[in-house]
Design an enzyme around this catalytic site. Structure first.
Site, short mmCIF file in Angstrom:
data_model
loop_
_atom_site.label_atom_id
_atom_site.label_comp_id
_atom_site.label_asym_id
_atom_site.label_seq_id
_atom_site.Cartn_x
_atom_site.Cartn_y
_atom_site.Cartn_z
N HIS A 143 2.90 33.06 28.56
CA HIS A 143 2.67 32.63 29.95
C HIS A 143 1.17 32.47 30.17
CE1 HIS A 143 3.02 32.54 34.33
NE2 HIS A 143 2.02 33.41 34.37
N GLY A 190 13.93 -3.62 17.31
CA GLY A 190 14.53 -2.89 16.20
C GLY A 190 13.95 -3.34 14.88
N LYS A 232 0.84 -1.20 0.00
CA LYS A 232 0.00 0.00 0.00
C LYS A 232 0.87 1.25 0.00
CE LYS A 232 -3.87 -1.79 2.66
NZ LYS A 232 -4.31 -1.88 4.05
P1 FAD Z 1 8.50 1.96 4.42
O1 FAD Z 1 7.49 2.88 5.00
O2 FAD Z 1 8.74 0.67 5.10
O3 FAD Z 1 8.06 1.74 2.90
C1 FAD Z 1 8.72 0.87 2.07
C2 FAD Z 1 7.72 0.42 1.02
O4 FAD Z 1 8.42 -0.28 0.01
C3 FAD Z 1 6.67 -0.53 1.56
O5 FAD Z 1 5.38 0.00 1.32
C4 FAD Z 1 6.90 -1.84 0.80
O6 FAD Z 1 5.72 -2.50 0.49
C5 FAD Z 1 7.60 -1.34 -0.46
N1 FAD Z 1 8.49 -2.33 -1.08
C6 FAD Z 1 9.48 -3.04 -0.50
N2 FAD Z 1 10.12 -3.78 -1.41
C7 FAD Z 1 9.54 -3.52 -2.60
C8 FAD Z 1 9.76 -3.98 -3.93
N3 FAD Z 1 10.74 -4.83 -4.21
N4 FAD Z 1 8.94 -3.52 -4.90
C9 FAD Z 1 7.94 -2.64 -4.63
N5 FAD Z 1 7.70 -2.17 -3.40
C10 FAD Z 1 8.49 -2.60 -2.40
N6 FAD Z 1 8.65 7.42 12.48
C11 FAD Z 1 8.40 8.70 12.84
O7 FAD Z 1 9.01 9.61 12.28
N7 FAD Z 1 7.48 9.00 13.80
C12 FAD Z 1 6.79 8.05 14.46
O8 FAD Z 1 5.97 8.35 15.32
C13 FAD Z 1 7.04 6.70 14.13
N8 FAD Z 1 6.37 5.70 14.76
C14 FAD Z 1 6.57 4.41 14.37
C15 FAD Z 1 5.86 3.43 15.03
C16 FAD Z 1 6.02 2.11 14.67
C17 FAD Z 1 5.22 1.05 15.38
C18 FAD Z 1 6.91 1.78 13.60
C19 FAD Z 1 7.06 0.36 13.17
C20 FAD Z 1 7.64 2.76 12.96
C21 FAD Z 1 7.48 4.09 13.34
N9 FAD Z 1 8.21 5.11 12.74
C22 FAD Z 1 7.99 6.41 13.11
C23 FAD Z 1 9.22 4.83 11.69
C24 FAD Z 1 8.65 5.08 10.30
O9 FAD Z 1 7.48 4.31 10.13
C25 FAD Z 1 9.69 4.69 9.24
O10 FAD Z 1 10.87 5.42 9.48
C26 FAD Z 1 9.20 5.00 7.84
O11 FAD Z 1 7.98 4.33 7.57
C27 FAD Z 1 10.25 4.58 6.80
O12 FAD Z 1 9.77 4.88 5.52
P2 FAD Z 1 10.39 4.18 4.24
O13 FAD Z 1 9.74 4.87 3.08
O14 FAD Z 1 11.85 4.14 4.31
O15 FAD Z 1 9.93 2.67 4.30
#
Ligand code: FAD
Length: 475
Positions: A453, A276, A36
């Site tokens: 304040h 992690g 998604k």
């Molecule tokens: P993701 O959001 O993981 O997106 C990667 C996408 O790539 C996914 O949708 C996946 O389906 C897609 N994908 C993977 N491989 C392929 C492929 N080969 N082909 C096509 N699509 C692919 N961060 C904050 O800043 N504030 C918060 O409050 C916070 N709370 C969090 C709470 C929880 C419980 C968790 C787990 C994380 C939280 N984070 C928070 C961290 C934050 O969610 C991540 O840092 C962020 O989502 C990273 O974004 P990203 O785009 O790198 O990866």
């Protein structure tokens, strides 16, 4: 073969921000997503967890209303399915919003799993309605952006079953609220889930292997947070190691080696592993483009200023990056902007990770930016430190939850190096500190600016007044 200026793989916060900015700068962008749009943050991370923590705050407010303010309120029960419905509605509306932004920006969203077939080519195994048409191949004229994110890690010998042993992903889709939880991992995710479940009435044990929870934060932040959680009845165990666990009929029994070397047996309805996150590169075939990962699976940029890998034209954003990137959604937004601007024209400024705020949305909350006191000293700074309790200002007393503002600055009135906050609403207060640290302000610069304040933010103003030698309520 289809061509595009930029192919972004992964539609989470890192990927979709890259795509939106690149399209706004006039580039033709293909964004490939296999699940998604919105990724972890929107569907399994930031947004659903903060929605749940908002409900937790309301529950805590009922106890406070009764115990401190004479409001004759009692908590009847929490209807988990109603909570989930509101949470999911917020996620759904955000999801639609991001999809609409992408459509409006004319980003071509391709549903499917992408893999690299060369330094400029990507093959997509299509899913959804386009599935029947098989695979699609794309050539990138300017660059490819890897934004495939991360997934929960676990410990050796501990296999999440989604029911009794769960990750933060599973916890969202659980059929109900547990009466007891053992949380493994005292980082932001573990602490937030421990706090949430405690607010919902569960017995909570929080186990952290390092000598303190939120170990990457200033030691005083950990101390205040530990005290706040313990006061709320969370059994916080630092310097404690998970040994093993067995799944029972109605829960989990785990053994933990405590700081004193004793073996503690904890029985809980649920064990939540929050130790992690691991980068996701499976199926991506990095090798086909001449790319490798480091030992932990991260894709390391050759050039951090452009987030460009060892293969020219392939960039990386988000959770796929190792430290100093932070595994945070707002860091990934900044990385997306940088990479899009780099691909579209003259490079923009590198991400300044030192000024990215770090927040834990538990009760109490923590929020920090810049160096901890220990880091500042390790880097050779002579420092002046001022720690001010939140209850030193009237609004802190109104909230009655304790907390603190800690400022670390170069000795003798020099630059502010770090600001560390614990207490209610500090997630909303940290933005000011981010500008203070990011703009190399000195305490006297901040002290010139009057804070409203009575507010909690007044404590930040007061902490700087004191450091500038003009303290009013703190001498
Ligand atoms: P993701 O959001 O993981 O997106 C990667 C996408 O790539 C996914 O949708 C996946 O389906 C897609 N994908 C993977 N491989 C392929 C492929 N080969 N082909 C096509 N699509 C692919 N961060 C904050 O800043 N504030 C918060 O409050 C916070 N709370 C969090 C709470 C929880 C419980 C968790 C787990 C994380 C939280 N984070 C928070 C961290 C934050 O969610 C991540 O840092 C962020 O989502 C990273 O974004 P990203 O785009 O790198 O990866």
């Amino acid at each position: 073969m289809d061509t595009a200026d930029v192919i972004v793989i992964g539609g989470g916060t890192g990927g979709y921000s890259t795509a939106l900015r690149a399209a706004a700068l006039g580039l033709d962008v293909v964004l490939v997503e296999r699940d998604k749009i919105g990724g972890t943050c929107l569907h399994r991370g930031c947004i659903p967890s903060k929605a749940m923590l908002h409900a937790a705050e309301l529950v805590d407010g009922i106890a406070e209303a009764r115990d401190r303010w004479g409001v004759k309120a009692t908590l009847d029960s929490v209807d988990w399915s109603a909570l989930v419905a509101t949470r999911d509605d917020i996620v759904t509306r955000n999801h639609r919003g991001v999809e609409a932004h992408l459509a409006h920006a004319r980003v071509r969203v391709v549903r499917g799993s992408a893999r690299l077939t060369g330094p400029r080519t990507v093959q997509v195994e299509l899913s959804g309605p386009e599935r029947a048409s098989g695979a699609s191949r794309f050539v990138a004229r300017r660059g490819i952006v890897l934004a495939t994110g991360s997934r929960p890690r676990t410990l050796p010998g501990l296999v999440p079953d989604g029911r009794r042993v769960v990750t933060s992903d599973d916890a969202l889709f659980a059929p109900g609220l547990p009466a007891s939880v053992l949380v493994l991992g005292g980082g932001a995710i573990g602490v937030e889930y421990a706090s949430f479940h405690r607010s919902m009435g569960a017995e909570v044990t929080l186990v952290e292997a390092a000598d303190r929870i939120v170990p990457l934060e200033d030691a005083d932040v950990s101390r205040h947070l530990t005290r706040g959680l313990k006061k709320r009845g969370v059994d916080v165990r630092a310097s404690a190691r998970f040994l093993d666990s067995e799944v029972l009929e109605d829960g989990v029994r785990a053994r933990v080696r405590t700081a004193r070397g004793e073996t503690l047996t904890v029985e809980a309805e649920r064990l939540l592993v929050a130790v992690g996150r691991a980068p996701v590169t499976d199926g991506l075939d990095l090798g086909a483009a001449g790319l490798t990962t480091d030992a932990r699976g991260f894709v390391v940029p050759r050039d951090w200023a452009r987030l460009e890998t060892e293969v020219p034209g392939i960039h990386v954003v988000g959770d796929l990056l190792p430290p100093p990137s932070l595994g945070l959604a707002h860091a990934s937004f900044a990385e997306g902007l940088l990479v899009a601007e780099t691909l579209a024209g003259p490079p923009s400024a590198p991400v300044d990770y030192a000024t990215v705020p770090r927040v834990t949305y538990s009760s109490p909350q923590t929020a920090a930016v810049g160096l901890s006191e220990a880091e500042a000293r390790t880097r050779g700074h002579e420092v002046d430190v001022n720690t001010m309790p939140l209850t030193a200002v009237a609004k802190g007393m109104v909230h009655g939850q304790g907390g603190m503002v800690k400022v670390v600055a170069e000795a003798g009135g020099g630059r502010v190096l770090g600001v560390h906050l614990v207490g209610p609403h500090v997630s909303e207060m940290v933005a000011e500190s981010q500008l203070i640290v990011g703009w190399d302000a000195e305490p006297a610069d901040v002290a010139r600016h009057v804070h409203p304040h009575p507010t909690l933010s007044e404590a930040v103003g007061e902490a700087f007044l004191t450091l500038a030698g003009r303290g009013l309520h703190q001498q």
